[in-house]
Design an enzyme around this catalytic site. Structure first.
Site, PDB file in Angstrom:
ATOM      1  N   GLU B  49      23.604  24.782  57.453  1.00 18.59           N
ATOM      2  CA  GLU B  49      23.649  24.828  56.328  1.00 18.59           C
ATOM      3  C   GLU B  49      23.935  25.296  55.058  1.00 18.59           C
ATOM      4  OE1 GLU B  49      23.887  30.092  57.140  1.00 18.59           O
ATOM      5  OE2 GLU B  49      23.240  29.381  59.462  1.00 18.59           O
ATOM      6  N   ASP B  60      27.212  39.303  53.406  1.00 24.88           N
ATOM      7  CA  ASP B  60      28.198  38.235  53.341  1.00 24.88           C
ATOM      8  C   ASP B  60      29.381  39.518  53.330  1.00 24.88           C
ATOM      9  OD1 ASP B  60      27.165  36.582  54.153  1.00 24.88           O
ATOM     10  OD2 ASP B  60      26.721  35.945  51.487  1.00 24.88           O
TER      11      ASP B  60
END
Ligand SMILES: Cc1ncc(COP(=O)(O)O)c(C=O)c1O
Lengths: 401, 261
Positions: B49, B60
């Protein structure tokens, strides 16, 4: 077209704008919120409870005040001020905070999270939470904490926990990021009271509806006083809630010009401003597709304004739509112009406006002289300036001329 | 068949579990990207990824936020990452999956982005701010170009919804293991194993668990309940502190057989 205005559509879109660009973890919460809100909207008991609080606790309705001195000074259209500054806690923000806090209580959520820029939404939310016995956490950028010390203390007095945010520009945008992260983590028992007409559907609709009390009252009051509708209404734009609340009840009245005023900061030809509609382009931030200040690579740029409440690099999806459709017009006012308007309103009318609202006053003062004396202009005076006197004093070199 | 479908078919045939590490493109400069990718491939990663930095990454936690800030400070752009991937694609055999937010893609232009990503050999996309309700703006174009949308399901998604989402995909399903944002966790909810099992039961495609996984013991635990793991913040930390051997240990934890050998 506007005669049949029914936006947002059932997917929360205003044309291309709006939507629900959020992490999957939040989807259930916002779907549930939408469902509960729609029920509450039709529920007479909920509405009666909200109306009673707005009347007896907030002090509504707020006056529509004919500003004779200001009108004479400008020498054109009759200028009225919609006095949202007289609300409990000093700004329009309480209309939304109370509505959403009632909704949270109805959904059985005992905890509230919110972001704040100027601190006005934080204070309003802390107030609503104190009243309804909800636990309250407020995220606020460190830069704004510095600019709005007194509001931080007010929130704490009201029992809220204020969490400083250091990331990014340490202003409103970053506080929203952090509030969203907190919500994702605590979504099971927490409601997010978003402070403006932004974020994922249903927030832009729901905040607009709670703020529409501003425009609904104004419409009726103006009709009573002048026997007609105003020709122009002017409101400042941060995320866009006081303006949307003022505009919405007039959207179908095509004769009424709707003017939103963004913060031009040091000037829209510099990179220090917050004029998302004037200088930005469409993109996705904080859950919605809307106009944003961004670079060519899609990175969000820092906004700048003397007023913490306008210091945001986006503007709600409905305004984005109203701009493209031409139904509303968007202008901008610099820090200096807003300061001048603030001082003028103090001296001419004995009203200290919030720096945010001063942007609307400044634009109205440019526009009124170009209008006929028989015409009428309403300024949404979204808040009072008590929170800003320190900023103003510093800017004037500590003396105040 | 897309490269993602192929690797998962191979894993299934050999009865192995997947390990998908996350790295931030441009963290440490874009020149380190090829090096990191080949290291991870050699260490046994199933796919990689690749994060594209965004100024406001709401899904995040602090580690990936900081990595994104470092990448942006070194001037990383989506255009340059695409060019870099195109350059290194011939020497990398495993799937490469971009993880980013909608705005950098919208600024690039959705159609242009998919065309260029396809030319560069990008195999999939993970878009944490694009729930099923909004995916129409990109999913059809991506699938037509052979780029898989890897969809996320979470602890708050009802099972019916999980099933609907799982049925849209061909690659794998990303099962988020915590309510929250990315970042290492010490432990997980006791019910997680059961949740992953439920997800697996309704998903026609492989299910990978991700968010918070940071220890070899987490990896060993998770793969009891699903088809593999995705590890982000911990990989970034280990690259940052130069502990490459610990990355190898973490990946090896997804392959119990190979440890015993
Ligand atoms: C007094 C006042 N006016 C205006 C604003 C801007 O917000 P909005 O555009 O949502 O009305 C704020 C925000 O803090 C405010 O405090």
């Amino acid at each position: 077209m506007t005669a049949t205005y029914t936006l947002p559509d059932e997917r929360g879109h205003f044309g291309d704008y709006g939507g629900r660009y959020v992490p999957e973890t939040l989807m259930q919460a916002i779907l549930e919120l939408e469902k509960e809100y729609k029920k509450a909207r039709e529920d007479e008991i909920f509405q009666a409870e909200l109306q009673a609080l707005l009347r007896d606790y907030v002090g509504r309705q707020t006056p529509l005040y004919y500003a004779d001195n200001l009108t004479k000074y400008a020498g054109g259209a009759k200028i009225y001020l919609k006095r949202e500054d007289l609300n409990h806690t000093g700004a329009h923000k309480i209309n939304n905070s109370l509505g959403q806090a009632l909704l949270a209580a109805r959904m059985g959520k005992k905890k509230i999270v919110a972001e704040t820029g100027a601190g006005q939404h934080g204070v309003a939310t802390a107030t609503a939470c104190a009243l309804l016995n909800l636990e309250c956490t407020i995220f606020m950028g460190e830069e704004d904490i510095r600019r709005q010390q007194l509001n931080v203390f007010r929130m704490e007095l009201l029992g809220a926990k204020v969490v400083g945010v250091k990331s990014g520009s340490a202003t409103l945008k970053d506080a929203v990021n952090e509030a969203l992260r907190y919500w994702v983590t605590n979504v099971e028992d927490t409601h997010y009271i978003l402070g403006s007409v932004m974020g994922p559907h249903p927030f832009p609709m729901l905040v607009r509806d709670f703020q529409s009390v501003i425009g609904n009252e104004t419409r009726q009051q103006y009709l009573e006083k002048e026997g007609k509708l105003p020709d122009t209404v002017v409101a400042c734009i941060g995320g866009g809630s006081n303006s949307m609340g003022m505009f919405y009840p007039f959207i179908k009245d095509e004769s009424v010009r709707l003017i939103g005023v963004e913060a031009a900061g040091l000037g829209t030809d510099t990179d220090k401003h917050a004029a998302s509609l004037t200088k930005g382009s469409p993109g996705v931030l904080h859950g919605a597709l809307m106009y944003l200040l961004q670079n060519e690579h899609g990175q969000i740029q820092e906004a700048h304004s003397i007023s913490a409440g306008l210091d945001y690099p986006g503007v709600g999806p409905e305004h984005s739509y109203l701009k493209d459709s031409g139904r509303a017009q968007y202008e901008s006012i610099t820090d200096d112009e807003a300061m001048e308007a603030l001082m003028l309103l103090c001296k001419l009318e004995g009203i200290i406006p919030a720096l945010e609202s001063s942007h609307a006053v400044a634009y109205a003062l440019k526009l009124a002289p170009q209008m006929k004396k028989s015409e009428g202009l309403v300024i949404c005076l979204s808040g009072r300036g008590d929170k800003d006197v320190e900023t103003v004093r510093t800017r004037l070199g500590g003396e105040g001329k | 068949m897309n490269r993602i479908e192929k690797v998962f078919q191979n894993l299934k045939e050999s009865n192995e579990k997947a390990f998908v590490p996350y790295i931030m493109a441009g963290d440490g400069g874009l020149d380190t990207l090829a090096e990191k990718i080949t290291f991870l491939e050699n260490a046994g990663a199933t796919a990689i990824e690749i994060g594209i930095p965004f100024s406001d990454p709401v899904a995040d936690g602090p580690v990936i936020q900081q990595a994104g800030i470092r990448a942006l400070q070194s001037g990383t752009t989506l255009r340059e990452v695409l060019a870099k991937i195109r350059e290194i694609r011939p020497i990398v055999h495993i799937p490469l999956i971009f993880m980013t937010y909608m705005n950098p893609i919208m600024a690039y232009g959705i159609g242009n982005f998919i065309a260029d990503a396809s030319k560069s050999g990008v195999d999939g996309l993970i878009l944490p701010d694009l729930p099923a309700e909004e995916e129409g703006i990109i999913a059809t174009i991506a699938e037509r170009a052979g780029i898989e949308i890897v969809r996320l399901v979470t602890l708050t998604s009802p099972l019916e919804r999980i099933q609907e989402i799982a049925n849209k995909g061909k690659g794998f399903l990303y099962a988020v293991t915590v309510n929250g944002i990315t970042g290492a966790r010490k432990g997980f909810n006791e019910e997680l194993g059961k949740h992953l099992q439920n997800v697996k039961n309704v998903s026609p495609i492989p299910v990978l668990a991700g968010f918070g996984i940071s220890e070899p013991s987490h990896v060993e635990e998770m793969i009891q309940h699903c088809d593999g793991v995705i590890v982000g913040s911990k990989i970034i930390e280990l690259f940052e502190s130069g502990k490459l051997d610990e990355i190898e240990t973490l990946i090896a934890a997804s392959k119990p057989e190979s440890i015993k050998l």
